[in-house]
Design a protein around this motif. Structure first.
Motif: not given
Ligand SMILES: [Zn+2]
Length: 81
Positions: A1-18
């Motif tokens: 997994m490259n850095r860009k993909t990981r960041r995108k995934l983290e953003n999505q997870m954060g959004k869902d969590a809130s």
């Protein structure tokens, strides 16, 4: 997994969590489905209520307040200024 993909995934997870946070709180704290100050019932399925009520999460304690009590509290704070 490259850095860009990981960041995108983290953003999505954060959004869902809130977005699901309030829902999760009420699932785990069924006793808290009323205003902490006036014991008025809170309907988590009512979108207007969910948006206008105030949810305060402190450690593992959840307090919810109806718009009337939020307003009263703000008026008291303003009076003491
Ligand atoms: Zn209240």
């Amino acid at each position: 997994m490259n850095r860009k993909t990981r960041r995108k995934l983290e953003n999505q997870m954060g959004k869902d969590a809130s977005e699901n946070l309030a829902e999760k709180i009420f699932q785990f704290n069924k006793l808290s489905e009323q205003c902490r100050a006036c014991q008025k019932g809170f309907d988590k399925k009512d979108k207007d209520m969910v948006q206008s009520w105030n949810v305060v999460v402190k450690q593992e304690t959840v307090r919810i307040f109806c718009p009337e009590c939020i307003k009263k509290t703000q008026e008291i704070i303003n009076e003491h200024r």
